[in-house]
Write an enzyme that holds these catalytic residues in place. Structure first.
Site, PDB file in Angstrom:
ATOM      1  N   LYS B 190       0.846  -1.207   0.000  1.00  0.00           N
ATOM      2  CA  LYS B 190       0.000   0.000   0.000  1.00  0.00           C
ATOM      3  C   LYS B 190       0.875   1.249   0.000  1.00  0.00           C
ATOM      4  O   LYS B 190       1.525   1.548   1.001  1.00  0.00           O
ATOM      5  CB  LYS B 190      -0.938   0.058   1.198  1.00  0.00           C
ATOM      6  CG  LYS B 190      -1.965   1.178   1.013  1.00  0.00           C
ATOM      7  CD  LYS B 190      -2.644   1.611   2.299  1.00  0.00           C
ATOM      8  CE  LYS B 190      -1.899   2.716   3.011  1.00  0.00           C
ATOM      9  NZ  LYS B 190      -1.910   4.029   2.341  1.00  0.00           N
ATOM     10  N   GLU B 264       9.496   0.401  10.800  1.00  0.00           N
ATOM     11  CA  GLU B 264      10.524   1.441  10.687  1.00  0.00           C
ATOM     12  C   GLU B 264       9.793   2.743  10.957  1.00  0.00           C
ATOM     13  O   GLU B 264       8.977   3.176  10.154  1.00  0.00           O
ATOM     14  CB  GLU B 264      11.159   1.387   9.303  1.00  0.00           C
ATOM     15  CG  GLU B 264      12.562   1.960   9.277  1.00  0.00           C
ATOM     16  CD  GLU B 264      12.549   3.435   9.000  1.00  0.00           C
ATOM     17  OE1 GLU B 264      12.446   4.206   9.987  1.00  0.00           O
ATOM     18  OE2 GLU B 264      12.620   3.829   7.840  1.00  0.00           O
ATOM     19  N   CYS B 298      12.937  10.253   8.099  1.00  0.00           N
ATOM     20  CA  CYS B 298      12.828   9.736   9.467  1.00  0.00           C
ATOM     21  C   CYS B 298      14.175   9.775  10.187  1.00  0.00           C
ATOM     22  O   CYS B 298      14.225   9.912  11.400  1.00  0.00           O
ATOM     23  CB  CYS B 298      12.269   8.324   9.450  1.00  0.00           C
ATOM     24  SG  CYS B 298      13.066   7.275   8.237  1.00  0.00           S
TER      25      CYS B 298
END
Lengths: 283, 490
Positions: B190, B264, B298
């Site tokens: 997705k 993650e 991130c």
């Protein structure tokens, strides 16, 4: 005259921060032999005891994780020596809790061998699982393992000694510190093991052992924000699922293990993190 | 003090827009079982160019029923084809995909910049080359898994459900797909709601590569689509990259199940600059650390910890360097900082900018002209922040740097390790022994020493603590996609 001597009974307490305190709660659980005779009043550890144990484990973490792998190996080996020397006492105590003597003796030997096995892994696990990574740029790049941190370990009902040793040894070999909830079927062995640990140069706080009701201890440990991983070898699936929900709050590593899992470096790897370091190559 | 750089000249960069044409359809369906299909209830959503706010395409919005179809297609493909294919042949498909991505690299780069807002220089030179490299790397693992895990046999999970973020859309798709496929899993992927296009173009490429139908299925949609995938019992393994908040929700959802997962999640990395560092290089590293990809990273170096003795110098050099950064059209090759990915993210960043000032921190932004349309944020730094400030503790995911100082190495380490994250960190010093000491004390999965934000398919990436679990990349990146069987006990 000798027949009238009163034997000296042992008080079974908790093991926290390298000391043997009673539970702060003052609660106890009478623990009976299969015959019905009460063997001991074991400590019914509380949530506060669990928190104290985590605090002790965290305080011990820099020292234990910072010790050389060689030293950690020697200390685990020393623990094997201590168990071997007290093999008969352990076997007798297992027997008192309901384990037939021949099986008890075998179990103690297996626990000693397990410790020797893991003692030998401390300075090899890094070599097996680390890597130098051939990146396509001018950097030197490697990945190595570091301990996860404070590990909560929930022992299975049985094996009474091997179950706990099988959780402690890999976590310690990897440099973690541990808070363990003991078997409810063989709690006396867990505290006697603590005495062996205490005389094996394992630094105070690196191992903490609590007796009582495991599910009562699992909940606060799974929810504790300073616990990094939980290794669970008991068999209450519902309690484990609930613990996993609690553990989400700080993204704990949740590891389910068979009660008598054979020794494996992958059991050490479960409680390690992989760190990748980059540095430019140049003049 | 340093002499400021002098950019006050009449010399200006001429616009240098990327001119490669791309073929985009007006609308995209779901890619299930090797075929394009509409969402069962016919719902669609628009994906826009965040630099112009113009609609790029309409995309199918998958419901739980569509996710169910995709998982079943993946299961069929696993049972009937993929699990029976010799490993070397699996690998050859991945090699083929890697090569086809290289062939169409520029087209993918342009679409990535249009849909996500990142500068073309980054999508062209970083994202897409790494995508091809990642497929190429894991392709080679497919028939070598027996050498990866000593004493164990690696077996696939079956169907992997994978949910990826919008910051590196195609690269995250590659990080997820390549190891999953190499180890013999089939996949339902997705993509993020705001950046579905490169994944959908990848689906076209996968069709061209003749990958057996159902081995890769791509379902587009928002949070509900992701939740449907997480909650689908047929997805044997869930791999998620995204925020720590959503990661925790996923953990709670999976808690009662025995299904496998890797995460993650977010980060709040400290970039630690010691007084003995090469300061000009460090400044480049700080800029790359926080302004790369608009700070939508991130592992961004969103906290600068600078040793007190050089703090004034470093901050002055940094402000000076920030004044030269070009914010604007992502498709212009000169652009350093592109568009903020979405209006929602833009609002979030604006919220933090206000909060920083409300918390008493001092904000600096260089004067720069921003386009009228689209979502933009100039490079920003805050000084005068405290350890407990939300600017220091929380992931902003934008071009916003919080600057703190330290006196001793121990203080730097303590501050670096204070937030609950542990994804990455940076260390800048000319002293080798200090690099090893500090990089081993910082509790994080990736440490960049005298560099920052470098990635490679052979280098494992992933977090400690609340930054997630499991690694992507390298040999360690195989582990999330296999079950390790003991040959003696299975």
């Amino acid at each position: 005259m000798s027949s009238s001597r009163i034997p000296v009974l042992k008080t079974y307490k908790l093991y926290i921060g390298g000391a043997f305190p009673r539970t702060e709660s003052g609660r106890y659980l009478p623990f009976a032999a299969p015959s019905g005779r009460v063997l001991a009043n074991i400590c019914h550890a509380s949530r506060k005891d669990a928190r104290d144990a985590v605090k002790a484990a965290r305080a011990a973490f820099p020292g234990w994780s910072g010790a050389s792998a060689y030293l950690r190996g020697q200390i685990l080996y020393r623990l094997a020596e201590m168990l071997e020397a007290r093999a008969e006492a352990f076997a007798a105590e297992l027997k008192a809790q309901g384990q037939p003597l021949p099986a008890a003796r075998k179990e103690v030997q297996a626990a000693v061998d397990l410790l020797v096995h893991y003692a030998g892994w401390t300075d090899k696990v890094q070599q097996v699982f680390s890597s130098v990574n051939p990146v396509a740029s001018s950097h030197f790049n490697f990945s190595m393992q570091e301990p996860t941190g404070v590990v909560a370990a929930v022992a299975p009902d049985r094996p009474g000694l091997g179950g706990l040793v099988g959780l402690l040894a890999p976590a310690l070999a990897g440099g973690n510190t541990v808070v363990a909830a003991a078997s409810e079927t063989f709690p006396l062995t867990a505290i006697t093991l603590a005495e062996a640990i205490h005389s094996s140069d394992v630094p105070g706080g690196a191992v903490n052992i609590l007796t009582g009701v495991r599910n009562e201890l699992l909940a606060p440990l799974a929810a504790h924000m300073d616990v990094n991983a939980v290794v669970y070898a008991a068999e209450d699936g519902a309690a484990w699922a609930e613990a996993r929900v609690q553990a989400a709050e700080n993204v704990k590593r949740m590891i389910r293990r068979a009660p008598a899992a054979p020794p494996s470096p992958y059991a050490i790897l479960d409680t390690l993190e992989t760190k990748t370091t980059w540095h430019p190559v140049g003049v | 003090m340093t002499t400021p750089l002098n950019f006050d000249t009449t010399w200006r960069y001429a616009p240098a827009p990327e001119s490669i044409p791309v073929r985009l359809r007006k609308s995209y369906g779901l890619f299930i079982g090797g075929e394009w299909t509409e969402a069962k209830d016919g719902r669609t959503f628009r994906t826009i160019n965040p630099a112009s706010e113009k609609v790029l395409a309409r995309v199918a919005d998958a419901s739980a029923a569509d996710v169910d179809r995709a998982v079943k297609a993946a299961r069929r493909a696993y049972d009937r084809v993929w699990s029976k294919l010799p490993a070397a042949e699996r690998g050859k498909y991945l090699f083929r995909i890697a090569r086809m991505i290289q062939e169409r690299a520029r087209e993918f780069a342009v679409v990535e910049s249009m849909d996500g807002g990142k500068p073309i220089r980054e999508s062209r030179d970083v994202d897409i080359p790494l995508v091809a490299a990642h497929f190429f790397y894991y392709a080679g693992w497919a028939d070598k898994l027996d050498y990866a895990f000593p004493g164990r046999r690696a077996a696939p999970h079956g169907v992997a459900g994978q949910i990826i973020p919008w910051n590196f859309p195609l690269l995250m798709a590659a990080w997820k797909l390549a190891p999953a496929l190499a180890t013999g899993n089939t996949v339902v992927l997705k993509p993020a709601e705001t950046t579905p296009l490169t994944a959908l173009k990848l689906a076209e490429l996968i069709q061209d590569a003749d990958l057996p139908p159902g081995v890769v299925n791509i379902v587009t949609g928002g949070g509900e689509t992701g939740a449907a995938l997480v909650n689908h019992p047929g997805a044997d393994k869930i791999a998620f990259t995204g925020s720590t908040e959503v990661g925790k929700r996923i953990l709670r959802a999976l808690a009662p199940t025995g299904r496998s997962y890797t995460l993650e999640l977010g980060g709040k990395a400290a970039n630690i600059v010691f007084e003995d560092a090469a300061l000009d290089q460090a400044v480049e590293g700080i800029v790359n650390g926080i302004f790369f990809n608009q700070g939508h990273v991130c592992c961004a170096g969103s906290r600068l910890l600078v040793q007190e003795s050089v703090a004034e110098t470093v901050v002055a050099k940094l402000k000076d360097r920030m004044a030269t950064l070009i914010v604007g059209d992502p498709l212009d090759k000169n652009t350093d900082i592109g568009a903020i990915n979405s209006k929602e993210q833009w609002k979030r960043i604006q919220g933090y900018l206000k909060l920083g000032e409300a918390e008493g921190a001092e904000k600096y932004q260089p004067a720069c002209a921003l386009p009228e349309k689209g979502y933009w944020c100039p490079p920003t730094l805050f000084t005068g922040v405290s350890q407990s400030d939300r600017l220091v503790q929380e992931e902003i995911f934008g071009p916003v740097l919080a600057i703190q100082t330290f006196r001793t190495p121990a203080e730097a380490v303590e501050k670096a390790n204070n937030p609950p994250y542990g994804l990455s960190g940076g260390v800048w010093t000319d002293k080798g022994s200090k690099i090893f000491k500090i990089s081993s004390k910082v509790r994080a999965g990736v440490l960049w020493a005298n560099t920052y934000n470098k990635f490679d398919p052979t280098a494992p990436f992933g977090g400690y603590q609340e930054s997630g679990m499991g690694r992507e990349g390298g040999l360690h990146g195989l582990l999330p996609y296999v079950r390790l069987l003991d040959p003696e006990h299975s």
